[in-house]
Design an enzyme around this catalytic site. Structure first.
Site, short mmCIF file in Angstrom:
data_model
loop_
_atom_site.label_atom_id
_atom_site.label_comp_id
_atom_site.label_asym_id
_atom_site.label_seq_id
_atom_site.Cartn_x
_atom_site.Cartn_y
_atom_site.Cartn_z
N GLU A 47 50.50 41.53 41.38
CA GLU A 47 49.42 42.13 42.16
C GLU A 47 49.73 43.55 42.63
O GLU A 47 48.85 44.40 42.66
CB GLU A 47 49.07 41.24 43.34
CG GLU A 47 48.60 39.84 42.96
CD GLU A 47 47.38 39.85 42.04
OE1 GLU A 47 46.72 40.91 41.88
OE2 GLU A 47 47.09 38.78 41.46
N HIS A 83 42.05 47.00 37.61
CA HIS A 83 43.04 46.07 38.16
C HIS A 83 43.23 44.88 37.21
O HIS A 83 44.36 44.52 36.86
CB HIS A 83 42.56 45.60 39.54
CG HIS A 83 43.49 44.66 40.24
ND1 HIS A 83 44.25 45.05 41.32
CD2 HIS A 83 43.78 43.35 40.03
CE1 HIS A 83 44.97 44.02 41.75
NE2 HIS A 83 44.69 42.96 40.98
N GLU A 84 42.13 44.28 36.80
CA GLU A 84 42.22 43.07 35.97
C GLU A 84 42.75 43.37 34.57
O GLU A 84 43.48 42.57 34.00
CB GLU A 84 40.85 42.38 35.90
CG GLU A 84 40.26 42.00 37.24
CD GLU A 84 41.21 41.21 38.13
OE1 GLU A 84 41.98 40.39 37.59
OE2 GLU A 84 41.19 41.42 39.35
N GLU A 96 44.12 30.18 39.23
CA GLU A 96 45.21 30.78 40.01
C GLU A 96 45.04 30.51 41.50
O GLU A 96 43.95 30.70 42.03
CB GLU A 96 45.27 32.30 39.78
CG GLU A 96 46.52 32.92 40.38
CD GLU A 96 46.60 34.43 40.15
OE1 GLU A 96 47.71 34.93 39.94
OE2 GLU A 96 45.55 35.10 40.20
N HIS A 106 46.43 43.67 34.58
CA HIS A 106 47.07 42.34 34.59
C HIS A 106 47.31 41.80 33.18
O HIS A 106 48.18 40.93 33.00
CB HIS A 106 46.17 41.33 35.32
CG HIS A 106 46.42 41.24 36.78
ND1 HIS A 106 47.68 41.13 37.33
CD2 HIS A 106 45.56 41.23 37.84
CE1 HIS A 106 47.58 41.04 38.65
NE2 HIS A 106 46.31 41.10 38.98
N GLY A 128 37.57 38.67 44.21
CA GLY A 128 36.92 39.77 43.51
C GLY A 128 36.84 39.53 42.02
O GLY A 128 35.82 39.78 41.38
N MET A 170 39.35 37.52 38.44
CA MET A 170 40.51 36.74 38.00
C MET A 170 40.86 37.13 36.57
O MET A 170 40.00 37.12 35.70
CB MET A 170 40.22 35.23 38.10
CG MET A 170 41.34 34.35 37.56
SD MET A 170 42.90 34.65 38.41
CE MET A 170 44.07 34.29 37.10
N GLU A 171 42.15 37.44 36.33
CA GLU A 171 42.59 38.10 35.11
C GLU A 171 42.86 37.17 33.93
O GLU A 171 43.66 37.51 33.05
CB GLU A 171 43.87 38.89 35.40
CG GLU A 171 45.10 38.05 35.75
CD GLU A 171 45.31 37.81 37.23
OE1 GLU A 171 46.42 37.45 37.63
OE2 GLU A 171 44.34 37.98 38.00
N ASN A 172 42.21 36.02 33.85
CA ASN A 172 42.43 35.10 32.72
C ASN A 172 42.54 35.90 31.42
O ASN A 172 41.69 36.74 31.12
CB ASN A 172 41.26 34.12 32.60
CG ASN A 172 40.84 33.55 33.92
OD1 ASN A 172 41.61 32.89 34.60
ND2 ASN A 172 39.59 33.80 34.30
#
Length: 943
Positions: A381, A358-359, A189, A362, A322, A324-326
């Protein structure tokens, strides 16, 4: 006979395809740049596409991707078979490819393609053209690809593992025995999937992915989906991952490593695993418990089951952001996932919990439903940022996460009150522009606007609206309008006529229910934050809205132009002393008034700062509230008290309120027992102190130090040097003791020196309370022996949160040679990882002895920094803002402007440069507007 020839051609292609399948790929061999087919003559062809965004007439449906990374040569080979649907007749397939060597390409009809995941290539290679500036490749097919038909694009390619933090990149870590181990991980991303494999690298091109990775048996391969492993030979295995759900290319992920893991299963049967370097496995247990609890919360809150059978969370040693929401394979910086109770503070625990929340949010907002284009990245976001607070408050109430929502909104206002701000939804086309969208506006302002909307609509209506949004656009893409329609319960005419429970748009626009689109467009499509000025006139409260700017005063000739066209639909809330009720009013005009009653003594507007706007109390309004806080501060909630403090000092910066009024307002803080308003008041005083300390104004510096230490002595001296208390109390302890020692408060200095000496004498084995570790280290770092001992401990520590505290202490040294050495170690990237270089530069810049050193360093090494972090990235923005944030003179502004002009000519065109210059201008104006008044106020207040 044409039919006979077609049949022979078909049979020949099938045979060639089957023969190619029988030839094993030499995947165990390192790639040879000279291998592959002879070069094709493309001289007569020109690149067929001129735009940054891909044409929409070729749609990817399914990728079959096979990769073999070589962790010795740091390179890899790959093949991909992409099933395509053609929506316009064309001879070209245009897709993304960046820094990849495509060695073979061909296109086959669906019925001629070899039916195997192990891609074999027929002999008829097709020409491939490249457009490096647009990061695109085009494959030419002599045969027209027909509208409505499906085809397979076959590509063979090779590349080196990237050196930075994007694409398919190299990372490494050291074991406790000192051995260096290599791994390969991905971060795509927003626009880096194209550097790992050829693809349609835009969020609306959703497709399924079937991925296979070849590796040595000594490693583990991870990807988005569960795996089945096949042994190919004695030295090679192939991990074949099941086909993914439909998703955007930026969510694809794969890792080859030797990590260890811990696992649990959720109530709904999802396997959750946390991976880390083996020596750090004991730091993964908190994250595992939190991930399971939060995933179960989201499944219930969204009323949509998590769609994958597993969810991995992986701590990557080298990681720029911080996390990444893969989808199914979330990657984290180690400090955002690993938690060591022995070295982590309460704030560290809250941070890890929030990032995981947070992730995982997502996985629904961003993964299940994705914004159509990057201009609306806030739909990902902003929602994920806001869901942190909803989810953590519900699952970990003891962390008091609601105390931090105000800070999220304060950070947004800080940037949004500069003219260099941008609308939440903004145009972005190039990769650099897209990277810049991942900023305070998308994250913080997006979250705060959603919070305002939730408070306005009520929790239940808001929740049902976002569930409707997720269900309506599941596995698809959405825009702003789609969210407003879902929240307002509007629908298509088909839904309406089929008795769906929703309004049609005609009803919305004739006023039969709230026109949410018109309201929310004022928050999403225009930049800035409104200021509502309130004044009493008899029984009525007069209201006026305007755009709030910290760098321009109403007396400035530019003011009218900067106000023109700005109008918000503000969901106003207020409380009075005559009733505990919260009153509401939608302010949609520049001026308005509401009835409050003659008997009302005080009015507090924007209750608990539920709204994203500032409030100025005209006439005697501020005096009335100052007296209220002095007489009975608990008449207002702690959030309202914090909001008043914040607004007063913002107005002071803008020249709209005298600084002595703001200082009088916080005079009640000696009676304050809640940590949040205390910290807010202290933060402003500390900011003033650091500014006058840096520009060396001895009388104000000394008097401000005396005032802070005298006024807050009881709360400072009441702090214990321990880890006891709630998260908020522990945060207050860390902040207060750090400030007290910085102000050279003797009891604080002596206690810190004593503890540091004991730590030194124990050969760095003594365990210090985590909350005071950084303060103790900072005092110890002022002497040569202490600084070197800390650097040595830094190189050996297995806790990244502990290392961050050491780094901060090292950067507090008054010895500029040591500060320069830190910068060199950061640039070198061995002792201090490159991922921490931007933090090191900013830490040095915050030191009064290091601010010019850090700025000079950035100017000297700008090209290297851009090469390491990429233009537009968070790290580059952090460096620019962090090294210029304390500048406050016209000479410094001129120097910064000249440097920015010089790098603009090199192509470094960034929005953040104007933000930095606006910040400096704000500081210059603050000194002009407030320095004299501050000096007089301190002279009168200190006897």
């Amino acid at each position: 006979n044409s039919n006979l020839s077609k049949k022979l051609e078909f049979n020949l292609l099938v045979v060639l395809g089957l023969l190619s399948l029988a030839i094993p790929l030499q995947a165990s061999e390192p790639p040879n740049p000279t291998a592959g087919p002879p070069p094709l003559d493309t001289g007569s062809l020109s690149f067929p596409w001129s735009r940054l965004r891909l044409p929409g007439y070729i749609v990817p449906l399914h990728y079959h991707l096979v990769l073999h990374p070589n962790l010795t040569t740091l390179s890899y080979t790959g093949t991909v078979r992409i099933e395509l649907r053609v929506e316009n007749n064309t001879n070209w397939v245009v897709l993304h490819s960046n820094r990849l060597r495509i060695t073979w390409a061909t296109v086959l009809d669906q019925n001629l393609a070899p039916l195997s995941d192990r891609v074999g290539f027929p002999l008829n290679a097709l020409p491939v053209l490249h457009h490096p500036t647009h990061e695109q490749a085009a494959v030419f097919s002599p045969k027209i690809l027909s509208c409505g038909q499906k085809y397979f694009l076959f590509l063979e390619f090779e590349a080196e593992l990237e050196e930075g933090f994007y694409g398919f990149y190299k990372s490494s870590y050291r074991t406790s025995s000192g051995e260096t181990r290599i791994l390969a991980s991905t971060h795509f991303e927003p626009t880096s999937a194209r550097t790992a494999f050829p693809c349609f690298d835009e969020p609306s091109f959703k497709a399924n992915y079937t991925i296979s990775i070849r590796r040595s048996p000594a490693h583990t391969a991870l990807s988005n989906m569960p795996v089945k492993t096949v042994v190919l030979d004695d030295v090679l295995v192939e991990d074949r991952f099941t086909a993914s759900v439909r998703m955007s290319s930026y969510l694809v992920a794969f890792i080859v490593c030797d990590f260890s893991s811990v696992s649990e299963t959720t109530a709904s049967g999802v396997k959750v695993s946390v991976y880390a370097a083996p020596d750090k496995l004991q730091q993964t247990h908190y994250a595992l418990k939190a991930a399971v609890k939060l995933l179960e919360f989201y499944e219930e809150y969204f009323n949509i089951n998590y769609p994958l059978p597993k969810q991995d969370l992986v701590a990557i040693p080298d990681f720029q952001s911080g996390a990444m929401e893969n989808w199914g394979l979330i990657t984290f910086r180690e400090t955002s996932l690993l938690y060591d109770p022995a070295t982590s503070t309460g704030s560290d625990r809250l941070w890890v919990t929030k990032v995981i929340a947070h992730e995982l949010a997502h996985q629904w907002f961003g993964n299940l439903v994705t914004m159509e284009w990057w201009n609306d990245i806030w739909l990902n976001e902003g929602f994920a940022n806001y869901m942190e607070y909803i989810s953590v408050e519900a699952t970990y109430p003891e962390l008091q996460v609601e105390d931090y929502l105000l800070n999220t909104c304060f950070a947004a206002i800080s940037q949004d009150s500069l003219n260099s701000s941008r609308p939440i939804s903004s145009a972005a086309e190039s990769p650099t522009q897209i990277k810049e969208m991942f900023d305070t506006m998308s994250y913080n302002k997006g979250a705060c606007v959603l919070h305002m909307l939730r408070q306005y609509m009520t929790d239940k209506v808001f929740q049902s609206g976002i569930v409707r949004y997720l269900r309506r656009y599941i596995y698809g893409n959405a825009r702003n309008q789609d969210l407003w329609d879902s929240l307002a319960n509007t629908c298509s005419e088909d839904d309406f006529t089929s008795d769906e429970h929703c309004y049609n748009r005609r009803q919305a626009y004739v006023g039969e229910h709230l026109d949410l689109t018109t309201m929310m467009n004022t928050w999403i499509l225009q930049k800035g934050v409104p200021l509502v000025t309130v004044a009493r006139q008899g029984s009525r409260l007069l209201l006026k809205q305007e755009r709030f700017l910290r760098t321009t005063h109403p007396s400035d000739p530019a003011w009218p132009g900067l106000q023109q066209g700005y109008l918000w639909h503000i969901p106003l809330t207020y409380r009075t002393d005559s009733s505990p009720s919260i009153h509401r009013h939608l302010l949609t005009t520049p001026t308005d008034s509401v009835e409050v009653g003659e008997e009302v003594g005080w009015v507090k507007v924007n209750v608990d700062m539920a709204g994203y706007y500032l409030v100025h109390y005209d006439g005697s309004g501020w005096d009335v509230l100052t007296q209220l806080l002095k007489d009975n501060h608990t008449a207002l909630s702690y959030m309202d008290r914090t909001h008043l403090i914040h607004n007063a000092f913002q107005l002071t910066t803008a020249g709209r309120l005298s600084i002595n009024k703001a200082l009088d307002l916080i005079g009640y803080l000696q009676s304050e027992s809640h940590t949040v308003p205390l910290l807010e008041g202290l933060a402003h005083l500390e900011a003033f102190y650091r500014m006058v300390e840096r520009i060396d104004i001895p009388d104000i510096t000394q008097n401000l130090r005396t005032y802070i230490l005298g006024y807050f002595r009881s709360v400072i001296d009441g702090q214990t040097w321990s880890d006891k208390g709630s998260v908020s109390e522990r945060r207050l302890r860390s902040e207060l003791l750090s400030l007290a020692c910085h102000l050279e408060h003797r009891p604080c200095m002596e206690q810190a020196k004593h503890r540091f000496t004991r730590w030194l004498d124990s050969n760095s084995t003594l365990r210090l309370p985590a909350d005071v570790t950084e303060t103790v280290y900072s005092i110890g770092a002022q002497e040569d022996r202490g600084w070197e001992a800390l650097l040595n401990t830094y190189t050996r520590s297995l806790s990244e949160t502990h290392k961050d505290k050491i780094l901060s202490a090292l950067a507090s040294s008054q010895d500029t040679n040591k500060l320069h050495r830190l910068l060199e170690l950061g640039l070198e990237g061995h002792v201090i990882r490159t991922q921490d270089l931007d933090s090191v530069i900013v830490m040095v810049a915050r030191n009064p002895r290091g601010h010019h050193l850090a700025w000079s360093y950035v100017q000297k090494h700008w090209s290297t920094l851009v090469e390491k972090f990429q233009l537009g990235s968070f790290s580059i923005r952090n460096i620019i803002i962090g090294t210029t944030a304390q500048f406050s003179s016209t000479e410094e502004l001129s120097e910064v402007r000249v440097f920015f002009e010089s790098i603009r000519k090199q192509g470094s065109q960034l929005r953040v440069m104007q933000v930095a210059m606006d910040n400096i201008q704000k500081n210059i104006l603050w000194l002009q507007r407030n320095l004299g008044t501050l000096r007089s106020w301190l002279d009168q207040g200190i006897v």
